[in-house]
Design a protein around this motif. Sequence first.
Motif, PDB file in Angstrom:
ATOM      1  N   VAL A   2      56.774 -35.160  63.885  1.00  0.00           N
ATOM      2  CA  VAL A   2      56.826 -36.608  64.022  1.00  0.00           C
ATOM      3  C   VAL A   2      55.806 -37.170  65.005  1.00  0.00           C
ATOM      4  CG1 VAL A   2      59.183 -36.890  63.210  1.00  0.00           C
ATOM      5  CG2 VAL A   2      58.793 -36.346  65.630  1.00  0.00           C
ATOM      6  N   ILE A   3      55.529 -36.478  66.106  1.00  0.00           N
ATOM      7  CA  ILE A   3      54.571 -37.048  67.055  1.00  0.00           C
ATOM      8  C   ILE A   3      53.161 -37.083  66.483  1.00  0.00           C
ATOM      9  CG2 ILE A   3      55.965 -36.422  69.071  1.00  0.00           C
ATOM     10  CD1 ILE A   3      53.838 -34.240  69.676  1.00  0.00           C
ATOM     11  N   ARG A   4      52.880 -36.249  65.482  1.00  0.00           N
ATOM     12  CA  ARG A   4      51.541 -36.277  64.864  1.00  0.00           C
ATOM     13  C   ARG A   4      51.244 -37.640  64.246  1.00  0.00           C
ATOM     14  NH1 ARG A   4      52.369 -32.862  59.174  1.00  0.00           N
ATOM     15  NH2 ARG A   4      54.353 -33.837  58.605  1.00  0.00           N
ATOM     16  N   HIS A   5      52.285 -38.395  63.890  1.00  0.00           N
ATOM     17  CA  HIS A   5      52.068 -39.697  63.261  1.00  0.00           C
ATOM     18  C   HIS A   5      51.652 -40.770  64.266  1.00  0.00           C
ATOM     19  CE1 HIS A   5      53.417 -38.064  59.529  1.00  0.00           C
ATOM     20  NE2 HIS A   5      54.605 -37.766  60.002  1.00  0.00           N
ATOM     21  N   LEU A   6      51.627 -40.431  65.555  1.00  0.00           N
ATOM     22  CA  LEU A   6      51.088 -41.346  66.559  1.00  0.00           C
ATOM     23  C   LEU A   6      49.563 -41.248  66.667  1.00  0.00           C
ATOM     24  CD1 LEU A   6      53.704 -40.896  69.453  1.00  0.00           C
ATOM     25  CD2 LEU A   6      53.552 -42.767  67.792  1.00  0.00           C
ATOM     26  N   ILE A   7      48.992 -40.201  66.100  1.00  0.00           N
ATOM     27  CA  ILE A   7      47.543 -40.017  66.177  1.00  0.00           C
ATOM     28  C   ILE A   7      46.830 -41.188  65.508  1.00  0.00           C
ATOM     29  CG2 ILE A   7      45.626 -38.594  65.338  1.00  0.00           C
ATOM     30  CD1 ILE A   7      47.495 -36.155  65.628  1.00  0.00           C
ATOM     31  N   GLY A   8      45.834 -41.724  66.208  1.00  0.00           N
ATOM     32  CA  GLY A   8      45.050 -42.828  65.664  1.00  0.00           C
ATOM     33  C   GLY A   8      45.684 -44.191  65.825  1.00  0.00           C
ATOM     34  N   THR A   9      46.841 -44.251  66.494  1.00  0.00           N
ATOM     35  CA  THR A   9      47.530 -45.526  66.734  1.00  0.00           C
ATOM     36  C   THR A   9      47.403 -45.881  68.211  1.00  0.00           C
ATOM     37  OG1 THR A   9      49.713 -44.698  67.382  1.00  0.00           O
ATOM     38  CG2 THR A   9      49.215 -44.776  65.000  1.00  0.00           C
ATOM     39  N   PRO A  10      47.721 -47.125  68.578  1.00  0.00           N
ATOM     40  CA  PRO A  10      47.704 -47.481  70.001  1.00  0.00           C
ATOM     41  C   PRO A  10      48.770 -46.762  70.828  1.00  0.00           C
ATOM     42  CG  PRO A  10      47.647 -49.445  68.600  1.00  0.00           C
ATOM     43  CD  PRO A  10      47.969 -48.289  67.707  1.00  0.00           C
ATOM     44  N   TYR A  11      49.680 -46.063  70.155  1.00  0.00           N
ATOM     45  CA  TYR A  11      50.792 -45.419  70.839  1.00  0.00           C
ATOM     46  C   TYR A  11      50.557 -43.914  71.021  1.00  0.00           C
ATOM     47  CZ  TYR A  11      52.135 -49.871  69.079  1.00  0.00           C
ATOM     48  OH  TYR A  11      52.110 -51.205  68.776  1.00  0.00           O
ATOM     49  N   LEU A  52      57.941 -27.930  59.115  1.00  0.00           N
ATOM     50  CA  LEU A  52      56.618 -27.708  58.532  1.00  0.00           C
ATOM     51  C   LEU A  52      56.391 -26.256  58.131  1.00  0.00           C
ATOM     52  CD1 LEU A  52      54.393 -29.780  61.011  1.00  0.00           C
ATOM     53  CD2 LEU A  52      55.700 -30.579  59.013  1.00  0.00           C
ATOM     54  N   SER A  53      55.717 -26.060  57.012  1.00  0.00           N
ATOM     55  CA  SER A  53      55.250 -24.729  56.629  1.00  0.00           C
ATOM     56  C   SER A  53      54.118 -24.319  57.565  1.00  0.00           C
ATOM     57  CB  SER A  53      54.746 -24.737  55.191  1.00  0.00           C
ATOM     58  OG  SER A  53      53.552 -25.515  55.093  1.00  0.00           O
ATOM     59  N   ALA A  54      53.709 -23.069  57.482  1.00  0.00           N
ATOM     60  CA  ALA A  54      52.618 -22.588  58.332  1.00  0.00           C
ATOM     61  C   ALA A  54      51.335 -23.381  58.088  1.00  0.00           C
ATOM     62  CB  ALA A  54      52.386 -21.099  58.092  1.00  0.00           C
ATOM     63  N   THR A  55      51.056 -23.693  56.819  1.00  0.00           N
ATOM     64  CA  THR A  55      49.818 -24.426  56.534  1.00  0.00           C
ATOM     65  C   THR A  55      49.895 -25.885  56.970  1.00  0.00           C
ATOM     66  OG1 THR A  55      50.634 -24.674  54.256  1.00  0.00           O
ATOM     67  CG2 THR A  55      48.984 -22.956  54.660  1.00  0.00           C
ATOM     68  N   ASP A  56      51.079 -26.492  56.840  1.00  0.00           N
ATOM     69  CA  ASP A  56      51.221 -27.873  57.298  1.00  0.00           C
ATOM     70  C   ASP A  56      51.143 -27.936  58.824  1.00  0.00           C
ATOM     71  OD1 ASP A  56      51.505 -30.586  57.184  1.00  0.00           O
ATOM     72  OD2 ASP A  56      53.541 -30.592  56.397  1.00  0.00           O
ATOM     73  N   LEU A  57      51.714 -26.939  59.500  1.00  0.00           N
ATOM     74  CA  LEU A  57      51.581 -26.856  60.952  1.00  0.00           C
ATOM     75  C   LEU A  57      50.112 -26.750  61.333  1.00  0.00           C
ATOM     76  CD1 LEU A  57      52.799 -26.491  63.805  1.00  0.00           C
ATOM     77  CD2 LEU A  57      52.908 -24.023  63.307  1.00  0.00           C
ATOM     78  N   ARG A  58      49.396 -25.903  60.636  1.00  0.00           N
ATOM     79  CA  ARG A  58      47.961 -25.724  60.907  1.00  0.00           C
ATOM     80  C   ARG A  58      47.200 -27.031  60.699  1.00  0.00           C
ATOM     81  NH1 ARG A  58      43.589 -23.680  63.462  1.00  0.00           N
ATOM     82  NH2 ARG A  58      41.926 -23.011  62.057  1.00  0.00           N
ATOM     83  N   ARG A  59      47.472 -27.733  59.606  1.00  0.00           N
ATOM     84  CA  ARG A  59      46.802 -29.007  59.361  1.00  0.00           C
ATOM     85  C   ARG A  59      47.096 -30.006  60.485  1.00  0.00           C
ATOM     86  NH1 ARG A  59      48.341 -27.953  53.826  1.00  0.00           N
ATOM     87  NH2 ARG A  59      50.276 -29.155  54.101  1.00  0.00           N
ATOM     88  N   SER A  60      48.340 -30.025  60.935  1.00  0.00           N
ATOM     89  CA  SER A  60      48.731 -30.965  61.978  1.00  0.00           C
ATOM     90  C   SER A  60      48.025 -30.650  63.295  1.00  0.00           C
ATOM     91  CB  SER A  60      50.246 -30.929  62.181  1.00  0.00           C
ATOM     92  OG  SER A  60      50.913 -31.255  60.970  1.00  0.00           O
ATOM     93  N   LEU A  61      47.914 -29.384  63.630  1.00  0.00           N
ATOM     94  CA  LEU A  61      47.226 -28.982  64.854  1.00  0.00           C
ATOM     95  C   LEU A  61      45.737 -29.301  64.786  1.00  0.00           C
ATOM     96  CD1 LEU A  61      49.098 -25.620  65.407  1.00  0.00           C
ATOM     97  CD2 LEU A  61      49.181 -27.585  66.941  1.00  0.00           C
ATOM     98  N   ILE A  62      45.146 -29.100  63.612  1.00  0.00           N
ATOM     99  CA  ILE A  62      43.733 -29.453  63.443  1.00  0.00           C
ATOM    100  C   ILE A  62      43.546 -30.952  63.616  1.00  0.00           C
ATOM    101  CG2 ILE A  62      41.830 -29.591  61.788  1.00  0.00           C
ATOM    102  CD1 ILE A  62      42.211 -26.821  62.945  1.00  0.00           C
ATOM    103  N   GLN A  63      44.464 -31.746  63.073  1.00  0.00           N
ATOM    104  CA  GLN A  63      44.370 -33.192  63.246  1.00  0.00           C
ATOM    105  C   GLN A  63      44.464 -33.563  64.723  1.00  0.00           C
ATOM    106  OE1 GLN A  63      47.363 -35.494  61.215  1.00  0.00           O
ATOM    107  NE2 GLN A  63      46.339 -37.441  61.607  1.00  0.00           N
ATOM    108  N   MET A  64      45.364 -32.939  65.455  1.00  0.00           N
ATOM    109  CA  MET A  64      45.454 -33.175  66.894  1.00  0.00           C
ATOM    110  C   MET A  64      44.142 -32.829  67.578  1.00  0.00           C
ATOM    111  SD  MET A  64      49.301 -31.695  67.692  1.00  0.00           S
ATOM    112  CE  MET A  64      49.243 -32.047  69.457  1.00  0.00           C
ATOM    113  N   LYS A  65      43.559 -31.714  67.196  1.00  0.00           N
ATOM    114  CA  LYS A  65      42.289 -31.297  67.801  1.00  0.00           C
ATOM    115  C   LYS A  65      41.179 -32.298  67.501  1.00  0.00           C
ATOM    116  CE  LYS A  65      39.711 -28.045  65.990  1.00  0.00           C
ATOM    117  NZ  LYS A  65      39.137 -26.745  65.564  1.00  0.00           N
ATOM    118  N   LEU A  66      41.077 -32.718  66.239  1.00  0.00           N
ATOM    119  CA  LEU A  66      40.028 -33.657  65.850  1.00  0.00           C
ATOM    120  C   LEU A  66      40.210 -35.021  66.521  1.00  0.00           C
ATOM    121  CD1 LEU A  66      39.745 -32.834  62.044  1.00  0.00           C
ATOM    122  CD2 LEU A  66      38.236 -32.088  63.883  1.00  0.00           C
ATOM    123  N   ALA A  67      41.470 -35.364  66.849  1.00  0.00           N
ATOM    124  CA  ALA A  67      41.751 -36.630  67.518  1.00  0.00           C
ATOM    125  C   ALA A  67      41.536 -36.553  69.031  1.00  0.00           C
ATOM    126  CB  ALA A  67      43.185 -37.062  67.229  1.00  0.00           C
TER     127      ALA A  67
END
Length: 337
Positions: free
Chosen positions: A211-220, A245-260
Motif C-alpha cells: 500500500v505505501i508504494r501507491h504514495l510514490i509520485g504523490t505529494p504524500y 504480493l508475489s515475488a515478481t510484484d514485490l520486485r516491481r514495487s521495489l524497483i519503482q521505489m528505487k526509480l522514485a
Amino acid sequence: MIQYPLLEKGTTVGVTAPSSGVVNTLHPLLEQAVLRLEAKGYHVVCGQTVWSQHKAKSAPASLRAEELNHFLQNDKMGMIFPPWGGELLIEIVDLIEYERIQPKWILGYSDISVLLLAVTLRTGIATAHGTNLMDIRGIYSDETTAMWETVLATRPGQTIQQISSERYQKKWNHEKPSPCVFELTEPTEWKTTKGSDVILRGRLLGGCIDVIRHLIGTPYGDVETFQRHYIDGEPILWYLENCELSATDLRRSLIQMKLAGWFSHCSGVLFGRSHANKPVEGYDVMDVYEEMEIELGIPVVYDIDCGHMPLQITLVNGAIAEVELRNGKATIIQIFE
C-alpha cells in the motif's frame, strides 16, 4: 527536526477507522480491546466509523476523513489507535488536513501504514508502526507486543531498546482463541542474505509495501523533501512487509521505489516475515533480496518482527534506529532525536 509525541497515562485514546471498520459480529472483540485500554487507565473515545463496514471500507471517504481530522486536531487526545488495517485508506490521504494536526501518536500497521508514512513525510511528526488495537484484546500481551506502550511513553531525547521475539505465529487459528491473542509456535530468527551478523543505523521509514508504494509520485510520498527538511540528509533505514504480493510484484514495487529515489540515501532494508512472496517461474523472494542488496550496495535483513505474521516490534517513523543482528537475534535501539 522530528516531533515526537508523548503517551501519558490517563490520556484520551481515539479509536477511529480510516480504513476498515468492524462488522457487527466482531463488535464484542472490539469492546474487549477497549476494555483492556481502559483497564490501563486510558480514556477511550470511539468514533462512529469503527462500528460499521461496507464494501471494503468503514464509511465513505468523506466521513472517514472528517472523523480522522477531528481526532487529529483534538489537542486533548494523546493517541489514535485504529482497530486494524484494511484496503482503501489511500482514498482519504488527500483529505487529511496535515497542517492542522496536533502532535499525537498514531499506532497501527497494514493499510494504516499509508497514514503513518504520509503524516511523517508531510509534517515531520513521528508515527508508530506496531500492533493494532484488536490485537491487544487478550487477557495479557506477549512481551514484544506489549512494548508499544513503553515505546510511545519514551520522551524526546531518550532512547528505547527492544529485542526480537522468541517465537512468532505461523498462522491464525480463530477457532481456538488464545489468552494473549497470538499462538506463538515458531522460533524467531532474523536473517541476512549472506547469513552474517550486521549492524545498521538510520532513520526509520516504512510500512506495508503493498500500500505505501501507491504514495510514490504523490505529494504524500515525497521522501527527498522529508530527508532534506526534517532529518538533515541522514540515511534512511527502510522496514517493509509484504501482505499479498508475489515475488515478481514485490520486485516491481521495489524497483519503482528505487526509480522514485526512495533508496537514494539508504543504510539498509529490513523485510518482515510474510505468507506472500509466491514464486513465479522459479523466481523467489530470496532472488529479490539478493538482487536488491547487490543493486543498492546495502545490507538486507529479512524475517524481522513486522507485518502480517505476528509479532510486531514497535518501529517509529522518523526515529534514529540502531539495529544489531547476531546469530539470528536482534537488538533495536531507537533514539528520539
